[in-house]
Write a protein that holds these residues in place. Structure first.
Motif, short mmCIF file in Angstrom:
data_model
loop_
_atom_site.label_atom_id
_atom_site.label_comp_id
_atom_site.label_asym_id
_atom_site.label_seq_id
_atom_site.Cartn_x
_atom_site.Cartn_y
_atom_site.Cartn_z
N GLY A 50 52.44 -44.64 -20.11
CA GLY A 50 52.20 -45.97 -20.38
C GLY A 50 52.31 -46.85 -19.00
N LEU A 51 52.38 -47.96 -18.67
CA LEU A 51 52.36 -48.58 -17.53
C LEU A 51 53.47 -48.44 -16.79
N PRO A 52 54.69 -48.09 -17.25
CA PRO A 52 55.86 -47.84 -16.38
C PRO A 52 55.60 -46.61 -15.36
N LEU A 53 54.92 -45.72 -15.86
CA LEU A 53 54.66 -44.38 -14.95
C LEU A 53 53.57 -44.68 -13.89
N ILE A 54 52.52 -45.44 -14.38
CA ILE A 54 51.59 -45.86 -13.32
C ILE A 54 52.28 -46.66 -12.19
N ILE A 55 53.10 -47.53 -12.49
CA ILE A 55 53.81 -48.32 -11.58
C ILE A 55 54.84 -47.52 -10.61
N ILE A 56 55.58 -46.69 -11.22
CA ILE A 56 56.28 -45.73 -10.37
C ILE A 56 55.18 -44.84 -9.64
N VAL A 57 54.00 -44.31 -9.90
CA VAL A 57 53.22 -43.82 -9.15
C VAL A 57 52.64 -44.76 -7.92
N ASP A 58 52.34 -45.84 -8.34
CA ASP A 58 52.05 -47.08 -7.19
C ASP A 58 53.03 -47.05 -6.09
N LEU A 59 54.37 -47.18 -6.60
CA LEU A 59 55.37 -47.54 -5.73
C LEU A 59 55.61 -46.40 -4.58
N ALA A 60 55.50 -44.98 -5.31
CA ALA A 60 55.63 -43.80 -4.41
C ALA A 60 54.54 -43.96 -3.43
N SER A 61 53.35 -44.45 -3.80
CA SER A 61 52.21 -44.27 -2.66
C SER A 61 52.40 -45.32 -1.95
N PHE A 62 53.11 -46.53 -1.93
CA PHE A 62 53.45 -47.44 -1.36
C PHE A 62 54.32 -47.15 -0.02
N SER A 63 55.35 -46.45 -0.83
CA SER A 63 56.46 -46.00 0.24
C SER A 63 55.99 -44.95 1.49
N CYS A 64 55.00 -44.21 0.74
CA CYS A 64 54.25 -43.35 2.02
C CYS A 64 53.56 -44.20 2.89
N ALA A 65 52.92 -44.97 2.54
CA ALA A 65 52.07 -46.07 3.58
C ALA A 65 53.16 -46.68 4.34
N PHE A 66 54.41 -47.13 3.95
CA PHE A 66 55.26 -48.02 4.48
C PHE A 66 55.85 -46.91 5.48
N VAL A 67 56.27 -46.00 5.39
CA VAL A 67 56.74 -44.94 6.53
C VAL A 67 55.92 -44.81 7.53
N VAL A 68 54.27 -44.45 7.29
CA VAL A 68 53.50 -44.49 8.31
C VAL A 68 53.41 -45.38 9.12
N LEU A 69 53.30 -46.79 8.51
CA LEU A 69 53.22 -48.00 9.27
C LEU A 69 54.27 -48.04 10.21
N VAL A 70 55.83 -47.80 9.87
CA VAL A 70 56.70 -48.01 10.55
C VAL A 70 57.01 -47.00 11.77
N PHE A 71 56.85 -45.68 11.37
CA PHE A 71 57.09 -44.79 12.33
C PHE A 71 55.95 -44.09 13.12
N VAL A 72 54.75 -44.11 12.58
CA VAL A 72 53.60 -43.62 13.13
C VAL A 72 52.82 -44.71 13.99
N LEU A 73 52.49 -45.82 13.55
CA LEU A 73 51.45 -46.36 14.20
C LEU A 73 52.01 -47.42 15.06
N SER A 74 51.61 -47.41 16.22
CA SER A 74 52.16 -48.28 17.22
C SER A 74 51.01 -49.35 17.79
N ILE A 75 51.39 -50.48 17.71
CA ILE A 75 50.34 -51.67 17.75
C ILE A 75 50.81 -52.46 18.89
N PRO A 76 49.81 -52.61 20.04
CA PRO A 76 50.03 -53.56 21.21
C PRO A 76 50.22 -54.81 20.81
N GLU A 77 51.10 -55.69 21.15
CA GLU A 77 51.05 -57.00 20.98
C GLU A 77 51.02 -57.90 22.32
N GLU A 78 50.32 -58.84 22.25
CA GLU A 78 50.16 -59.68 23.52
C GLU A 78 51.44 -60.48 23.45
N ASN A 79 52.04 -60.98 24.88
CA ASN A 79 53.16 -61.96 25.05
C ASN A 79 52.34 -63.31 24.59
#
Length: 426
Positions: free
Chosen positions: A163-192
């Motif tokens: 049902g719908l709850p299982l789909i959302i669990i999978v969605d949240l798991a995929s979000f967690s993976c992208a979140f971790v990569v964005l925090v710890f892997v990708l460095s983005i230069p920012e202007e002052n």
């Protein structure tokens, strides 16, 4: 391979995984909603409530993106969207989920996408070498269309199992993976940023539109793409499925085949563009590709009577999209200063996508209340049209595809001849 480009590939893969989870949830919510009341308009309103806040928020998201940390914007936007999924999960588990809850969630998600989209686009320009912009656009097209192909299959299977709850669990798991990569892997230069760069309400849209008024070529590209978006949304957003079902005797297998063919065409286009071998005039790439998509996609879809023709039309319509996106992104990155990109991309989103909600609603109204009843009449002009698109249920919608295909192809050719567009830096 450039080290920053390697990191971008990791980022791209994680975002594609997150996109798969989100797409599965969106598809499942459509199934849930349609099962609830069987209304096609209800499904259309789900898209409508997603686009409206996106367009409105884009009016002031640009300067906010330009004056704030892009990574933080992406993290906050994605987190709020994930929180909305948690709310849907909780309501579903308690048996209290209502259609208006989904409208509200789509509204919030659309609002956050107005910030996440420009931030992500600026990030690409910062970490990807300019010579690889078309390739990156092709990679995004490939992953997006791959998600389009496989997400309905996975979602349908998991929906029947958990049902719908299982789909959302999978969605949240995929979000967690992208979140971790964005925090710890990708460095983005920012202007002052200086004090003058502080964000004020609607300053981004004002500055963005001022820039566009003095850069007519970019402005004309955005306006022409807005009209092409309108024409495409008249049919594909909410007319394709009803037309195929009406003309195939409600054969869901044929509809699935056509949708899969559309995804395959998009994947093929994405692979070609992401190969890095696509060179040449980006203006020509945009408008010739659009012309081919309308002419061989929409027109063939309207004239078709069999699954084979519809599938070929789906491939012809979707394959050129990757080239259109790549050409547009290449022109924008080459002609828009980096410090203005957030504001310009947000203004672009507000203008270019503003026609989509109108196309979605008008398409349904034209099909149900104008063209389908028209094709059931017995006048001489209608008989002539019946010789072209056929008779019976779905013939009015087929006529819509024929009209949008011809109009889109002609407008693409006219746009390609625009002098302001042709002056852009290539």
């Amino acid at each position: 391979m450039n080290n920053s480009f390697k990191k971008y590939i990791v980022f791209w893969l994680s975002q594609a995984l997150s996109q798969l989870g989100s797409s599965m949830t969106s598809f499942t919510l459509i199934l849930w909603t349609y099962e609830k009341n069987g209304s096609a308009m209800t499904v259309s309103l789900m898209s409508f409530f997603n686009y409206i806040p996106y367009i409105i928020a884009s009016l002031f998201a640009g300067s906010f993106v330009d004056s704030h940390n892009k990574k933080k914007i992406m993290l906050v936007s994605d987190t709020i969207a994930a929180f909305c999924s948690v709310i849907v999960f909780a309501l579903s588990m308690r048996g209290e989920l209502q259609i208006w809850n989904i409208y509200l969630v789509n509204f919030i998600t659309g609002f956050m996408n107005a910030f996440q989209g420009p931030a992500s686009t600026v990030v690409i320009g910062k970490i990807v070498p300019k010579g690889k912009i078309k390739q990156v656009s092709g990679m995004n097209s490939f992953s997006g269309n791959l998600v389009t192909v496989i997400s309905p299959v996975l979602a349908a299977s998991l929906f029947s199992f958990g049902g719908l709850p299982l789909i959302i669990i999978v969605d949240l798991a995929s979000f967690s993976c992208a979140f971790v990569v964005l925090v710890f892997v990708l460095s983005i230069p920012e202007e002052n940023k200086t004090k003058k760069d502080k964000f004020t309400m609607f300053s981004g849209s004002r500055e963005g539109f001022v820039y566009l008024r003095s850069n007519h070529g970019i402005f004309m590209i955005i306006l022409t793409m807005a009209l092409l978006n309108f024409l495409s949304r008249l049919t594909y957003e909410n007319i394709l499925s009803p037309m195929i079902l009406a003309r195939s005797g409600n054969n869901y297998d044929i509809l699935g085949l056509v949708n899969a063919a559309m995804g395959v065409g998009g994947i093929a286009g994405g692979i070609i563009v992401s190969s890095g071998r696509v060179k040449g005039n980006s203006i020509k790439m945009i408008y010739v590709s659009a012309m081919l998509s309308f002419l061989f996609g929409d027109v063939m879809m309207g004239l078709g009577r069999t699954r084979i023709v519809w599938s070929l039309a789906a491939v012809a319509a979707s394959l050129p999209i990757a080239f259109i996106n790549a050409g547009q992104m290449d022109l924008l990155y080459r002609n828009v200063p980096e410090e203005m990109q957030g504001r310009i991309f947000a203004a672009r989103n507000a203008l270019q996508f503003s026609t989509i909600p109108a196309g979605i609603l008008l398409g349904g109204c034209l099909a149900d209340y104008v063209l389908e009843p028209l094709m059931r009449t017995d006048t001489a002009p209608v008989k002539m049209l019946q010789h072209i698109v056929g008779t019976g249920a779905g013939s009015g919608m087929a006529l819509m595809f024929l009209c949008t295909g011809l109009a889109g192809a002609v407008f693409s050719i006219i746009s390609y001849q625009n002098k302001e567009i042709r002056r852009l830096k290539l």
